[in-house]
Design a protein around this motif. Structure first.
Motif, PDB file in Angstrom:
ATOM      1  N   SER A  41      29.778  26.572  36.570  1.00 19.62           N
ATOM      2  CA  SER A  41      29.482  26.805  38.087  1.00 19.62           C
ATOM      3  C   SER A  41      30.428  28.162  38.247  1.00 19.62           C
ATOM      4  O   SER A  41      31.400  28.519  38.105  1.00 19.62           O
ATOM      5  CB  SER A  41      30.084  25.637  38.671  1.00 19.62           C
ATOM      6  OG  SER A  41      30.878  25.190  39.066  1.00 19.62           O
ATOM      7  N   VAL A  56      37.616  37.058  35.393  1.00 18.95           N
ATOM      8  CA  VAL A  56      37.158  35.482  35.177  1.00 18.95           C
ATOM      9  C   VAL A  56      37.403  36.198  33.364  1.00 18.95           C
ATOM     10  O   VAL A  56      36.851  36.440  33.058  1.00 18.95           O
ATOM     11  CB  VAL A  56      36.490  34.464  35.668  1.00 18.95           C
ATOM     12  CG1 VAL A  56      36.836  32.943  34.659  1.00 18.95           C
ATOM     13  CG2 VAL A  56      36.796  34.048  37.062  1.00 18.95           C
ATOM     14  N   GLU A  79      37.002  35.373  29.625  1.00 21.27           N
ATOM     15  CA  GLU A  79      35.937  34.118  28.874  1.00 21.27           C
ATOM     16  C   GLU A  79      36.834  33.975  27.780  1.00 21.27           C
ATOM     17  O   GLU A  79      36.112  32.178  26.762  1.00 21.27           O
ATOM     18  CB  GLU A  79      33.928  34.933  27.955  1.00 21.27           C
ATOM     19  CG  GLU A  79      33.426  35.227  29.664  1.00 21.27           C
ATOM     20  CD  GLU A  79      32.830  33.827  30.521  1.00 21.27           C
ATOM     21  OE1 GLU A  79      32.675  33.254  29.334  1.00 21.27           O
ATOM     22  OE2 GLU A  79      32.704  34.417  31.260  1.00 21.27           O
ATOM     23  N   GLY A  87      38.368  30.886  27.851  1.00 19.84           N
ATOM     24  CA  GLY A  87      38.595  29.374  28.142  1.00 19.84           C
ATOM     25  C   GLY A  87      38.151  28.636  27.040  1.00 19.84           C
ATOM     26  O   GLY A  87      37.722  29.139  26.350  1.00 19.84           O
ATOM     27  N   ALA A 112      35.252  26.680  27.204  1.00 17.67           N
ATOM     28  CA  ALA A 112      33.790  26.488  27.124  1.00 17.67           C
ATOM     29  C   ALA A 112      32.845  27.656  27.806  1.00 17.67           C
ATOM     30  O   ALA A 112      33.738  28.161  28.589  1.00 17.67           O
ATOM     31  CB  ALA A 112      33.054  25.034  27.669  1.00 17.67           C
ATOM     32  N   PRO A 113      32.266  28.272  27.356  1.00 11.61           N
ATOM     33  CA  PRO A 113      31.486  29.752  28.212  1.00 11.61           C
ATOM     34  C   PRO A 113      30.768  28.614  29.219  1.00 11.61           C
ATOM     35  O   PRO A 113      30.685  27.966  29.947  1.00 11.61           O
ATOM     36  CB  PRO A 113      30.602  30.480  27.524  1.00 11.61           C
ATOM     37  CG  PRO A 113      30.501  29.282  26.066  1.00 11.61           C
ATOM     38  CD  PRO A 113      31.679  28.653  26.166  1.00 11.61           C
ATOM     39  N   SER A 114      30.454  30.071  30.188  1.00 12.00           N
ATOM     40  CA  SER A 114      29.963  29.717  31.983  1.00 12.00           C
ATOM     41  C   SER A 114      30.354  28.230  31.890  1.00 12.00           C
ATOM     42  O   SER A 114      31.514  27.825  32.480  1.00 12.00           O
ATOM     43  CB  SER A 114      28.652  29.219  31.084  1.00 12.00           C
ATOM     44  OG  SER A 114      27.893  28.414  30.816  1.00 12.00           O
ATOM     45  N   ILE A 140      32.587  29.356  40.970  1.00 13.44           N
ATOM     46  CA  ILE A 140      33.516  29.435  42.247  1.00 13.44           C
ATOM     47  C   ILE A 140      33.478  30.749  43.934  1.00 13.44           C
ATOM     48  O   ILE A 140      33.437  31.894  43.202  1.00 13.44           O
ATOM     49  CB  ILE A 140      35.022  29.950  42.200  1.00 13.44           C
ATOM     50  CG1 ILE A 140      35.057  28.867  40.984  1.00 13.44           C
ATOM     51  CG2 ILE A 140      35.865  29.010  43.290  1.00 13.44           C
ATOM     52  CD1 ILE A 140      35.810  29.222  39.702  1.00 13.44           C
ATOM     53  N   SER A 141      32.530  30.206  44.652  1.00 11.18           N
ATOM     54  CA  SER A 141      32.799  30.848  45.670  1.00 11.18           C
ATOM     55  C   SER A 141      34.206  30.791  46.706  1.00 11.18           C
ATOM     56  O   SER A 141      33.512  29.656  47.633  1.00 11.18           O
ATOM     57  CB  SER A 141      31.388  30.809  46.432  1.00 11.18           C
ATOM     58  OG  SER A 141      30.913  29.992  46.341  1.00 11.18           O
ATOM     59  N   PRO A 142      34.965  31.694  47.384  1.00 10.32           N
ATOM     60  CA  PRO A 142      35.888  31.221  47.641  1.00 10.32           C
ATOM     61  C   PRO A 142      35.573  31.445  49.508  1.00 10.32           C
ATOM     62  O   PRO A 142      34.828  32.932  49.274  1.00 10.32           O
ATOM     63  CB  PRO A 142      37.175  31.776  47.830  1.00 10.32           C
ATOM     64  CG  PRO A 142      36.626  32.837  46.257  1.00 10.32           C
ATOM     65  CD  PRO A 142      35.141  32.482  46.139  1.00 10.32           C
TER      66      PRO A 142
END
Lengths: 505, 349
Positions: free
Chosen positions: B27, B17, B19, B21, B23-25, B29-31
């Motif tokens: 939750s 993923v 960085e 984006g 905002a950093p950091s 994502i656990s598929p």
């Protein structure tokens, strides 16, 4: 206050467990006749479940419910009605094709004295008129519900509850679709109901309302009772920190001052009977707030700019060039995005996955246009889930399973993925909880700082004042005021919106 | 094929993923690939039901599991399956197409009559299929431009198409001149021991699955059916998607018409009478929601297979011909009830 009375309703130590969630964990509330109790908490805090228990739609696993001190079992919605509990949901539940009278007395229509099976119509209209007086609705009882405004429909719902001798009335976000005047009327009706000894449980995300009409506030968080306090002893900061379990130092994130070039310009936009000679501009990096009463043409304006509604005349310029926007497709191609007013009806595909919802407008940009690359799609969506903090176990989760705030972030993510030059947000935080609200505000501010031109329509004045660089006020299809951030106050905006004074645009 | 196709759900690739984006950091994502796979493969239910049905029949009848019988069954339901694939796409957009039976007959008759006029086979078949596509385009225009509800628009086309067929033929079948061997093979021939209609069905299934599940337009089809207004506001040309889907469906009905002509060595004016019902039933049994937004090509084919196997089984077991229709009705109701019950359960959890 009549708080020395005997409570009309007590819910004691209510527990409700759903698979994987302890939705209500030892929650107790007490309501007295003639008082308005506010029930506040973030989405998912347990407010709705608690009210469903009261309405007989959900059975608690443990706990006692007392009415007038007597234990009762509310096994089904019908029983709740018999006990004098009335609930008015956000989604109204009237039959559009029937008259006001039939709706109010549905299931209990007066019978003709001699002809069995025939409705006694004169008697029905007479009774209806009487009930309508209590909710200050002066329209013929024969009017079809289809022809009523949202506010009038809500009054009819309240009238229906009154006709059934309601003693505890639950109002779930009743003002979310009302104009200021309509809200005022609703508050007057609530006042009347109190005098008649009806107890009211009032659910709202709007703090001003809690402070205006309630006597006590109960706060829920994560299915637990955080506390109940007299409204007079509560402050907004205190309630919010009780709701979110932390201090939100600043509710609004302000974007830095905008000095970019004019990005979007609207000249003389017209639509017969709706929009009248609208001209304004938005700079890159600027947040322009559009305020005004419901029905003043705000939503119609932004939908017209986006090509969702037709226009009768006027020009739109993007970066100084005249553009033609005949459909949302044209707008999207030009780099304009719209986060619409009603996300469930107008933006989301509830039964599709988060992934599919976010990538939709950019599918043709992911690898080959006809067959998008799954890998690129996944990494794009994963980026946005992360950067917007969309809380979900997986990007394959259906959007219907998300909370309102996370759903709104999905809609925003969809437009961010298109790299918009102009982003229009219509009521961006309607119906989402305080924590998510602050996140959405921060997001909008950051977008502006990255140079996106932002138009934000909102009915919440604190939001308009807290976020905008400039405020446009609309009234009757015109822009009646153009107020820079430093000069904007609630009073000034309201004066312009209601037409007390006009400030040259 | 089903497992491979849905196996894409398993390939939850661990793309790093970026960085980049806003905002950093945030939750992680656990598929949960297995879980996602199991809940998303809607065809699994239908496949299990089909296998149970087959197991039952093979115990009760010695003939059922023979190669000859199985291919015979497949050939019998291949027409339903081919048209159900198109119908599924129409239903996913929230529409319905009642005119498929008439289109099937009209295009068959067109080809038959042109061959009788001495046209060469290729142009005659292409003309027959184009008549089908044109009818679909007509349906699509009625729905998107005139604004008729799909049920009404295609009900009208159903009647017009059938009427034209009777006008053109005066009610008599059109015999195919025997020199058109290629056409006849399409209906009666084999590759190895597999009937050619079954091969055509398999090809349409694969192409249809790729189109619906992998292409951009496939995604638009689900979007339009899931929420038409939202699709429009996301910049999708909703009318174009609908035109395409109705045209495609009628084209597939015309293809089925060709196969039927080839099988019967004649174009029958009554061909495909009432054909819309088994086709819609196959789509519905295959998990397509009449509310739109849900359904798969594979489901439609399996739905057609269940109905085909059921019909065959009842013949083999000597069930009264009249009772067979009633049993089919019961199966449709059971399948849909089961599907709805499962969906409700999934939603509650």
């Amino acid at each position: 206050m009549e708080t020395n009375n005997r409570p009309i309703l007590e819910m004691q130590h209510i527990h409700k467990r759903f698979p994987g969630v302890h939705a209500l964990n030892d929650v107790s509330i007490t309501v007295y006749p003639g008082e308005v109790l506010a029930l506040v908490g973030e989405n998912g805090a347990g407010k709705s479940t608690l009210m469903k228990v009261l309405a007989g739609a959900v059975q608690p696993d443990e706990g006692t419910i007392l009415i007038d001190g007597q234990p009762v079992a509310i096994t089904n919605p019908r029983r709740a009605q018999e006990l004098g509990i009335g609930i008015i949901y956000q989604e109204l539940s009237l039959v559009n094709a029937l008259s006001i009278g039939e709706n109010i007395f549905l299931g209990d229509l007066p019978r003709h004295p001699r002809l069995p099976g025939k409705v006694d119509w004169p008697e029905l209209w007479r009774r209806t008129s009487k009930v309508l007086e209590h909710v200050r609705l002066r329209i013929p009882p024969q009017t079809l519900v289809r022809d009523l405004s949202v506010a009038q429909k809500q009054m009819v719902e309240i009238a229906r509850a009154l006709a059934r001798n309601v003693r505890v009335l639950i109002l779930d976000e009743p003002t979310s679709a009302l104009t200021l005047q309509e809200t005022e009327t609703l508050f007057n009706i609530i006042h009347d109901l109190r005098e008649r000894g009806v107890a009211i449980i009032y659910i709202s995300h709007r703090m001003e309302e809690v402070f205006t009409i309630t006597q006590r506030v109960t706060v829920l968080r994560d299915g637990q009772l955080i506390g109940t306090l007299p409204t007079s002893e509560a402050t907004e900061d205190r309630l919010i920190s009780m709701m979110v379990g932390r201090d939100l130092s600043r509710l609004f994130s302000r974007a830095a001052e905008a000095t970019g070039p004019v990005c979007l310009e609207v000249r003389g936009l017209r639509r017969a009977g709706v929009l009248n000679d609208i001209s304004f501009h938005v700079r890159a990096g600027e947040i322009v707030g559009i305020a005004g009463l419901v029905g003043s043409g705000r939503t119609e304006l932004v939908r017209s700019i986006f090509g969702a509604d037709p226009i009768d005349g006027g020009e739109i310029l993007l970066n100084g060039e005249k553009v033609t926007i005949r459909s949302p497709r044209d707008a999207v191609r030009l780099g304009i995005g719209l986060v619409p007013e009603d996300r469930k009806q107008q933006a989301l595909f509830l039964r599709l996955a988060i992934r599919e919802n976010i990538s939709l407008p950019v599918l043709t940009r992911l690898g080959t246009p006809a067959f998008p690359s799954r890998a690129k799609e996944r990494s794009l969506v994963a980026d946005y889930i992360k950067s917007l903090r969309i809380r979900t176990p997986s990007m394959e989760q259906r959007v219907e399973a998300l909370s309102g705030g996370n759903q709104q972030k999905v809609v925003i993510a969809r437009w961010l993925a298109t790299n918009p030059k102009v982003l229009i947000l219509d009521e961006p935080t309607r119906g989402i909880d305080v924590g998510a609200k602050a996140e959405v505000h921060a997001l909008i501010a950051r977008l502006a700082e990255q140079g996106v031109a932002i138009i934000m329509v909102s009915s919440e004045l604190p939001e308009i004042l807290g976020m905008s660089h400039r405020v446009l006020v609309m009234r009757q299809g015109r822009i009646v005021a153009n107020i820079p951030r430093e000069e904007a106050t609630e009073e000034r905006i309201m004066a312009a919106a209601t037409g007390q004074t006009e400030i040259a645009a | 094929m089903s497992v491979e196709d849905s196996g894409r759900q398993l390939a939850t690739d661990a793309t790093p993923v970026a960085e980049a984006g806003i905002a950093p950091s945030g939750s992680a994502i656990s598929p949960r690939p297995m879980l996602a796979w199991a809940t998303r493969v809607k065809e699994l239910n239908i496949l299990v039901a089909l296998l149970i049905l087959c197991a039952f029949l093979s115990l009760r009848s010695d003939v059922f599991l023979t190669q000859g019988n199985l291919f015979g069954v497949a050939r019998a339901f291949s027409l339903t399956a081919i048209v159900a694939i198109g119908q599924t796409m129409v239903i996913i957009t929230g529409g319905i197409d009642l005119s498929v039976g008439s289109v099937l007959a009209l295009s068959g008759i067109t080809t038959g009559l042109l061959l009788g006029e001495g046209w060469p086979l290729g142009p005659a078949m292409i003309a027959g299929i184009l008549v089908g596509s044109a009818t679909g385009l007509f349906n699509g225009l009625l729905i998107t431009q005139v604004g008729l509800p799909p049920f009404i628009a295609t009900l009208g086309t159903l009647s017009i198409g059938r009427g034209l067929v009777y006008v053109l033929t005066k009610g008599y079948p059109v015999t195919i001149p025997p020199e058109h061997q290629f056409l006849l093979k399409m209906g009666q021939g084999y590759v190895g021991s597999i009937p050619i209609p079954v091969i055509i069905m398999l090809i349409v299934t694969i192409l249809g699955t790729l189109f619906l599940s992998q292409s951009t337009i496939g995604r638009y089809i689900y979007a339009v059916g899931g929420n038409e207004e939202a699709a429009r506001l996301a910049g999708i040309n909703v009318s174009l998607v609908k035109l395409l889907v109705y045209t495609l469906n009628s084209t597939l009905a015309a293809l089925a018409g060709m196969i039927l002509v080839a099988r019967l060595v004649s174009a029958q004016p009554s061909a495909g009478l009432g054909f819309e019902l088994p086709v819609i039933a196959a789509a519905i049994i295959g998990g397509t929601s009449l509310l739109g937004g849900e359904g798969t090509v594979l489901g439609a084919v399996l739905g057609a297979a269940i109905m085909g196997v059921l019909e065959n089984g009842m013949v083999l077991l000597g069930v009264n011909t009249y009772a067979q229709q009633a049993v089919t009705g019961v199966v449709i109701l059971l399948a849909v009830s089961l599907d709805m019950w499962q969906k409700r359960r999934r939603r509650r959890v």
